[in-house]
Structures are given as C-alpha cells and as structure tokens.
Design a protein around this motif. Sequence first.
Motif, PDB file in Angstrom:
ATOM      1  N   ASN A 178       2.904  10.568   3.521  1.00  0.00           N
ATOM      2  CA  ASN A 178       3.953  11.062   4.409  1.00  0.00           C
ATOM      3  C   ASN A 178       3.348  12.153   5.306  1.00  0.00           C
TER       4      ASN A 178
ATOM      5  N   ARG B  59       0.833  -1.198   0.000  1.00  0.00           N
ATOM      6  CA  ARG B  59       0.000   0.000   0.000  1.00  0.00           C
ATOM      7  C   ARG B  59       0.866   1.246   0.000  1.00  0.00           C
TER       8      ARG B  59
ATOM      9  N   ILE C 217      -7.031   7.983   9.213  1.00  0.00           N
ATOM     10  CA  ILE C 217      -5.588   8.009   9.543  1.00  0.00           C
ATOM     11  C   ILE C 217      -5.299   7.097  10.730  1.00  0.00           C
TER      12      ILE C 217
ATOM     13  N   TRP D  52      -5.577   3.311   9.619  1.00  0.00           N
ATOM     14  CA  TRP D  52      -4.741   2.885   8.484  1.00  0.00           C
ATOM     15  C   TRP D  52      -3.652   2.060   8.990  1.00  0.00           C
TER      16      TRP D  52
ATOM     17  N   SER E  88       1.491   4.790   1.308  1.00  0.00           N
ATOM     18  CA  SER E  88       1.080   5.529   2.509  1.00  0.00           C
ATOM     19  C   SER E  88       1.403   7.011   2.326  1.00  0.00           C
TER      20      SER E  88
END
Length: 190
Positions: free
Chosen positions: A163, A159, A187, A190, A161
């Motif tokens: 930053n 996946r 968030i 995740w 992601s």
Amino acid sequence: MNNNFRNEFADSLVGLIPNSYLADVLKAFDVVSTKYTINQVSNELVVYEEKIPNEFKWYVADLNVRNLSPLSIKNYTIILNVFFRAMKYKPISEIKTNEIQAFLYWYQYQRKGRELNGKSIDKVRQILNCFFRWCVDLEYINKNPMRNIKKIKSEYKQRLSLNTMEVEQIRNECTRIRDKAMFEFFISTW
C-alpha cells in the motif's frame, strides 16, 4: 500342485517331529488345504521389451527441427516416456480418452503421496494434447483422444502488493542512491 507342496512339506518335517505326529499333521494339512489353492512361485527371468512408438521418436525429432529449447524437449520426452510406460507401450491408435484421464489422475498422486498442483497436471495434459494433435495432423491417428479432456483448473495466487504507506516507509529506509534507484525501478515495473 497341492500334492507337490504336501510332499515337500512332509519331507521338510521328517526329523523335526516324531513320525507318530507326522501323520496327524498331514491329516490336518489335508483338511485345511482344501480351502486354498497353492501355486508354485516362478523365479524365471522374463525379457521385457520397451516398445516406444515410432510416432513418439518422430515427434521428438520434429520438436528439434522446430528449434524448441533443450529443456522443453527434455520435459516433453520425460512426460511422454512416463505416459507410454503407463500405457504399457500400446499403439497410439488404441489409446482411449478414459485411459488418458486415468493416467492424469495417477500422475497427480504418484509422487509418494504428495499431490501435484493443478498447473503441473495441466502442463502434462498440454504436452499430451500437443503430441496427439501432432499425430492427428500427420494422420497417424484419425481423432485426438485428448479432445474431450478439458483444461485443469488451478488456484490463482494473487500477488500481494504494497500500500502507499508501506511504499513510503521503504522509500524512507533507502539511504544510498543505489538502493533508492533499485527500489524505484521495482515499484515502476511491478
């Protein structure tokens, strides 16, 4: 068979070409036809019986008893039906490991040139393995022909992601409380 074909061929040419040419055409036909074997096409209907193994029917009943989801049972049934059709409905005790490997290879490429990914083929392998393991457990067969077929590798897509800078940019763009709450939820999970 060549004589029957020759006579029918000669009869079809009568009236189309002059009789003086017919003898020459048949001589040429005789010379050329010595190199070939001509067989009459058969248009007879053949009754084809699909003989699904009883073990398959009992396995599907067992899946229902074990309360698997209807979608899982449907997938198992479809894959096993395709498998037994490919095996020409031979008894399960006669199915060999190399035949299963050939089936998996065929299944991978049988979708009009589109290759299935490794996960899809491995799912088919798992379904076949479960079925044959069940057959061994209930002593319908002595050994599992799937035991030497290893897990099929597939690509693992990692996946992407966000930053910290991207997270802050999205956080700043959320103007409503609902949007901020949903974003913070995403968030955090995740």
